[in-house]
Design a protein around this motif. Structure first.
Motif, PDB file in Angstrom:
ATOM      1  N   PRO A  57      20.318  12.982  41.900  1.00 31.23           N
ATOM      2  CA  PRO A  57      20.146  11.681  42.521  1.00 31.23           C
ATOM      3  C   PRO A  57      20.239  10.430  41.767  1.00 31.23           C
ATOM      4  N   PRO A  58      21.237   9.545  41.822  1.00 33.60           N
ATOM      5  CA  PRO A  58      21.693   8.360  41.043  1.00 33.60           C
ATOM      6  C   PRO A  58      20.558   7.601  40.470  1.00 33.60           C
ATOM      7  N   ILE A  59      19.312   7.557  41.322  1.00 36.45           N
ATOM      8  CA  ILE A  59      18.110   6.882  40.890  1.00 36.45           C
ATOM      9  C   ILE A  59      17.510   7.521  39.551  1.00 36.45           C
ATOM     10  N   ALA A  60      17.732   8.714  39.369  1.00 36.59           N
ATOM     11  CA  ALA A  60      17.298   9.367  37.913  1.00 36.59           C
ATOM     12  C   ALA A  60      17.845   9.043  36.871  1.00 36.59           C
ATOM     13  N   ALA A  63      13.989  12.070  43.489  1.00 37.98           N
ATOM     14  CA  ALA A  63      14.348  12.999  44.532  1.00 37.98           C
ATOM     15  C   ALA A  63      15.479  12.101  45.396  1.00 37.98           C
ATOM     16  N   GLN A  64      16.169  12.665  46.204  1.00 39.97           N
ATOM     17  CA  GLN A  64      17.162  12.033  47.270  1.00 39.97           C
ATOM     18  C   GLN A  64      17.303  12.750  48.442  1.00 39.97           C
ATOM     19  N   TYR A  65      17.153  12.155  49.563  1.00 34.33           N
ATOM     20  CA  TYR A  65      17.667  12.472  50.691  1.00 34.33           C
ATOM     21  C   TYR A  65      18.676  11.874  51.271  1.00 34.33           C
ATOM     22  N   ALA A 117      22.035  16.197  52.511  1.00 38.84           N
ATOM     23  CA  ALA A 117      21.664  16.654  51.468  1.00 38.84           C
ATOM     24  C   ALA A 117      20.273  16.678  50.809  1.00 38.84           C
ATOM     25  N   ILE A 118      19.552  17.356  50.003  1.00 39.68           N
ATOM     26  CA  ILE A 118      18.580  16.947  49.551  1.00 39.68           C
ATOM     27  C   ILE A 118      18.616  17.397  48.060  1.00 39.68           C
ATOM     28  N   LYS A 119      18.277  16.411  47.065  1.00 40.27           N
ATOM     29  CA  LYS A 119      18.827  16.637  45.684  1.00 40.27           C
ATOM     30  C   LYS A 119      17.386  16.006  44.886  1.00 40.27           C
ATOM     31  N   THR A 120      17.184  17.075  43.800  1.00 45.12           N
ATOM     32  CA  THR A 120      16.009  16.892  43.195  1.00 45.12           C
ATOM     33  C   THR A 120      16.442  17.047  41.579  1.00 45.12           C
ATOM     34  N   VAL A 121      15.716  16.392  40.778  1.00 44.33           N
ATOM     35  CA  VAL A 121      15.748  16.554  39.171  1.00 44.33           C
ATOM     36  C   VAL A 121      14.426  16.095  38.353  1.00 44.33           C
ATOM     37  N   TYR A 144      11.171  20.701  25.380  1.00 43.87           N
ATOM     38  CA  TYR A 144      11.780  19.646  26.403  1.00 43.87           C
ATOM     39  C   TYR A 144      12.029  20.682  27.425  1.00 43.87           C
ATOM     40  N   LEU A 145      11.996  20.112  28.711  1.00 44.37           N
ATOM     41  CA  LEU A 145      12.559  20.911  29.986  1.00 44.37           C
ATOM     42  C   LEU A 145      13.207  19.953  31.012  1.00 44.37           C
ATOM     43  N   PHE A 146      14.287  20.461  31.365  1.00 46.96           N
ATOM     44  CA  PHE A 146      14.654  19.419  32.650  1.00 46.96           C
ATOM     45  C   PHE A 146      15.722  20.356  33.354  1.00 46.96           C
ATOM     46  N   GLY A 147      16.036  19.762  34.480  1.00 51.68           N
ATOM     47  CA  GLY A 147      16.812  20.600  35.307  1.00 51.68           C
ATOM     48  C   GLY A 147      17.040  20.025  36.738  1.00 51.68           C
ATOM     49  N   ASN A 148      17.626  20.650  37.667  1.00 49.54           N
ATOM     50  CA  ASN A 148      17.725  20.125  39.044  1.00 49.54           C
ATOM     51  C   ASN A 148      17.861  21.273  40.146  1.00 49.54           C
ATOM     52  N   TYR A 149      17.643  21.171  41.321  1.00 48.65           N
ATOM     53  CA  TYR A 149      17.841  21.791  42.414  1.00 48.65           C
ATOM     54  C   TYR A 149      18.456  20.912  43.671  1.00 48.65           C
ATOM     55  N   ALA A 150      19.508  21.230  44.195  1.00 51.43           N
ATOM     56  CA  ALA A 150      20.174  20.419  45.398  1.00 51.43           C
ATOM     57  C   ALA A 150      20.419  21.511  46.393  1.00 51.43           C
ATOM     58  N   TRP A 151      20.659  20.937  47.583  1.00 55.75           N
ATOM     59  CA  TRP A 151      20.831  21.656  48.643  1.00 55.75           C
ATOM     60  C   TRP A 151      21.835  20.615  49.546  1.00 55.75           C
TER      61      TRP A 151
END
Length: 808
Positions: free
Chosen positions: A148-151, A223-225, A265-269, A283-290
């Motif tokens: 998500p660009p907002i991230a 998150a982004q939809y 699409a649904i995108k999360t990070v 540290y922990l970071f990652g993403n899930y997108a569909w």
């Protein structure tokens, strides 16, 4: 508080920074803390470096500017804001319609390394088979449109070779997506818009929020939809129009679609860190997108009309009425007016990075991390047919899927060595890395690839033939690397850095690459900088093991086109040999000019030579004898394959040019302020060696001139009270299509007005491509293709939108 606007090219391989007021660095970053420098993380191993040490160009794009671009797709935002970067829309081009191939300095996606928080991102599963352009055809890069660009805290584009630092793929540059790390507050942004033509409705909502993990850490999530309805820019198809005049029913409407795909699409990070005490943090970071996308292929005509012939799937078969197929097969009873296959791609993407590092400013530091990434795409095909199955063929298929999985373990150390020889300590950084990647081809349903009893009709789901069990499987390869970097200020005016990297690949052997970079400040207002480096790119797993069979439009006819595994028995029939890594040699030099606190400019020249360039060969016509050889090998549909392609090393290339970036910030001392920023990129691509006409003469022109040599933009932001007015012009220089079809230069204009007078709420309205400019045609109007579907700026025309942001 003075705000920063713009992109500035100024960065070191070990220490990168942008001086205010930089060309595109966004407001609200370092400026809010009262700093005149923007410290960036890409390429840097040493904390706290600023522009006094920077030696290599970098563009820094802040989140506000991405939002103000009017796009909800990062590819398009960067294409608009960074002239050296481009990403095409490619209707009618299979998987390239879903995962768009990007270029940086006219180099393909797999010459550009994508990082998330400074860690390598995994590749997309999609190999760019159908890009329609030699530069990007066959590339398997990372997908830039999954976060998500907002991230983003910032997006940093390093425009220089960096293989010695980051390994394979960093031949042309590196893009780092730096995630937000706030532990409180957040924002919600909603965007709605559509194209002037009344289609392509886009609804997008994004949210970001920070949380505290006790007093010692943070968790920041985004998150982004997004839902894009798709566009249609097809003209009149002569054949379909003639059938309609004949009273034929069931003609697809539209028969052909050269617009943007339907996309949802649904995108999360997520990004988190926890102080462990003793100078260490986890540290922990990652993403899930569909995402789910849908495009239309070319029209299959049911009978000859309008000067166009009947599609091969509608032909009569000599095997109808036989014991193998006793029924008569009349495809016109299913599709009386012809059919247009609908191709869909459902993509899922997951990644996670976990690690422990030192977080103090002492002389010694470490970073140990584990990375896992996986990208999958499952294809669907509807309104199609496997004509060889006759009456037993379904019209909807699942042709199979692709997956790219990567695992990486890194262990890194840094040490600042005191010395009296130089003006500063010598900073050392080194480490070791292990990476394993696997490429999986999943078989489709049987009807999508099966050879039916009507063997003289096209085999497999028409448009995109399914993967058979013979081609399916999981194919893995691994590598390890050791690397070392050093940097120091030799004098107060002279910075010197060097990096070396050794990598060993299971499939190809080893490689050593190096980089030396330097900068000298003649005065506070003027500096020169430059670098020399070598690089490499190992063939991706999808290029090593991927294969496909698709129905391709060739003039007015459709042919069965196969992509073969390089070095395989089937490919050896056509002269294929095993692949080897590409190697590169790069040089760059530039100047940094800052005559005043409100004006700066940079000019950087570069040249990138690549040997053993890995490209997908042009289509090779298969002779009857070769068809017999394929069939004898048991290659699926070997007797029906009409053209083949495969990956091959042999071409040597050169890209050279320059990037100019400048920014001027004027404060009117009356509540008004003007920022003017401009960027110009020029590059040319040359085939230094093209043995055996791997790129045939009719496409050499497209390869060397098929991407505009000139790109540029000019952006003016005017601040008046609570209003911001923006006007931007984006230049695409002239370019050529295959065979020398000329494309004139084009300038697209964007405008936006923003109001932030409400508490915590900002509203904006704007338009992209205000003049509603379309690309010219390509001589295929009779097929309904009235605009060039390989245009550098798309085929959908003007777009207007509204946006609202709530900050909390």
């Amino acid at each position: 508080m003075k705000k920063l606007l713009g992109i500035m090219a100024a960065a070191s391989p070990l220490a990168l920074a942008i001086s205010a007021p930089t060309a595109y660095a966004q407001e609200g970053d370092a400026a809010e803390a009262g700093s005149t420098d923007v410290i960036v993380s890409i390429g840097t191993r040493r904390k706290g470096r600023t522009d006094t040490e920077s030696v290599i160009p970098i563009d820094v794009v802040g989140p506000e500017l991405i939002k103000a671009s009017g796009y909800v797709d990062l590819n398009d935002s960067l294409r608009t804001l960074v002239p050296a970067f481009n990403a095409r829309r490619l209707p009618l081009n299979d998987g390239a319609s879903f995962v768009r191939p990007i270029t940086l300095r006219s180099s393909p996606a797999d010459h550009v390394l994508l990082l998330l928080n400074g860690k390598r991102r995994h590749r997309s599963a999609t190999v760019q088979i159908g890009t329609g352009h030699a530069t990007t055809s066959g590339s398997q890069g990372q997908d830039f449109n999954l976060i998500p660009p907002i991230a983003f805290q910032s997006v940093e584009v390093l425009r220089d070779g960096a293989s010695a630092q980051y390994g394979s793929d960093a031949i042309a540059g590196v893009v780092n997506l730096s995630l937000k790390n706030a532990r409180e507050g957040g924002s919600i942004t909603a965007h709605v818009g559509q194209y002037y033509a009344g289609d392509g409705e886009t609804y997008d909502i994004q949210a970001n929020m920070g949380f505290g993990l006790t007093d010692a850490g943070f968790l920041n999530v985004s998150a982004q939809y997004v839902n894009e309805a798709g566009t249609n820019r097809a003209g009149v198809h002569d054949g379909a129009a003639a059938l309609a005049e004949m009273g034929i029913t069931g003609i697809p409407n539209p028969p052909i679609n050269t617009g943007d795909p339907q996309y949802e699409a649904i995108k999360t990070v997520w990004n988190s860190e926890l102080d462990l005490g003793g100078g260490a943090s986890a540290y922990l970071f990652g993403n899930y997108a569909w995402s789910d996308s849908l495009i239309g292929f070319s029209y299959r005509q049911s009978q000859a009309a309008g000067g166009l012939g009947q599609h091969a799937t509608f032909a009569d078969s000599a095997y109808e009425g036989t014991a193998a197929h006793p029924e008569d097969f009349d495809l016109q009873s299913i599709y009386p007016g012809g059919y247009t296959p609908k191709f869909g791609g459902e993509q899922s993407d997951f990644s996670t990075v976990v690690g422990v590092r030192s977080n103090d400013d002492g002389r010694f530091g470490y970073d140990v991390s584990f990375r896992y990434g996986n990208n999958e795409v499952d294809y669907t095909l509807s309104e199609s047919i496997n004509a060889s199955l006759g009456v037993n063929s379904p019209t909807t298929f699942k042709p199979g899927g692709l997956a790219q999985r990567e695992i990486q373990v890194d262990a890194e150390l840094s040490y600042s060595l005191p010395t009296e020889l130089f003006a500063d300590d010598i900073f050392f950084f080194g480490g070791a890395s292990y990476r394993n990647e696997a490429y999986t081809i999943s078989a489709g349903d049987k009807a999508s690839y099966e050879v039916g009893p009507l063997i003289d009709l096209p085999v497999g789901s028409n448009g995109f033939q399914g993967y058979s069990p013979d081609t399916a499987g999981t194919f893995a390869t691994s590598s390890y690397a050791i690397y070392l970097e050093a940097e120091t200020n030799v004098t107060d005016a002279w910075t010197l850095s060097a990096a070396g990297r050794y990598e060993d690949y299971e499939a190809f052997g080893d490689n050593f690459s190096y980089k030396v970079a330097t900068r000298y400040d003649f005065a506070e207002e003027f500096a020169v900088r430059g670098a020399v480096s070598t690089g490499f790119r190992a063939p991706a797993a999808g290029q090593l093991f991927g294969q496909s069979q698709t129905s391709q439009l060739n003039g007015q006819d459709f042919i069965l086109d196969a992509v073969l595994v390089p070095g395989s028995p089937a490919a050896q029939i056509f002269g294929s040999t095993p692949l080897v890594p590409e190697t590169s040699f790069s040089m760059s030099a530039g100047v940094v000019f800052t005559p005043a606190s409100n004006f700066n400019a940079t000019l950087d020249f570069y040249q990138i030579d690549v040997d053993d360039r890995l490209l997908l060969t042009d289509s090779i016509v298969v002779t009857p004898a070769q068809q017999a050889e394929l069939a004898a090998l048991g290659y699926p549909n070997g007797a029906s394959v009409e053209e083949v392609r495969y990956f091959r090393n042999a071409v040597d290339t050169r890209v050279r040019g320059f990037d100019f970036v400048a920014s001027y910030d004027l404060d009117w001392n009356s509540g008004a302020r003007t920022n003017i920023s401009t960027s110009v990129a020029y590059n040319e691509q040359i085939l230094r060696a093209n043995p055996d006409n791997i790129i045939p003469p009719n496409k050499v022109i497209e390869y060397e001139q098929g991407i505009p040599a000139w790109r540029g933009n000019l952006t003016v932001n005017q601040y008046i009270g609570d209003f911001r007015l923006m006007a931007r012009g984006v230049l695409y220089g002239p370019w050529l299509r295959s065979g020398g079809l000329e494309r004139d230069a084009a300038v697209l204009a964007d405008v936006e007005i923003e109001y932030n007078g409400f508490e915590n709420i900002t509203i904006a309205a704007g338009a992209r491509n205000v003049g509603n400019k379309f690309p010219p045609g390509r001589g295929l109007d009779f097929l309904g293709i009235i605009y060039d579907n390989h245009s550098v700026f798309g085929t959908s025309g003007g777009y207007y939108y509204a946006r609202a942001t709530y900050n909390f």
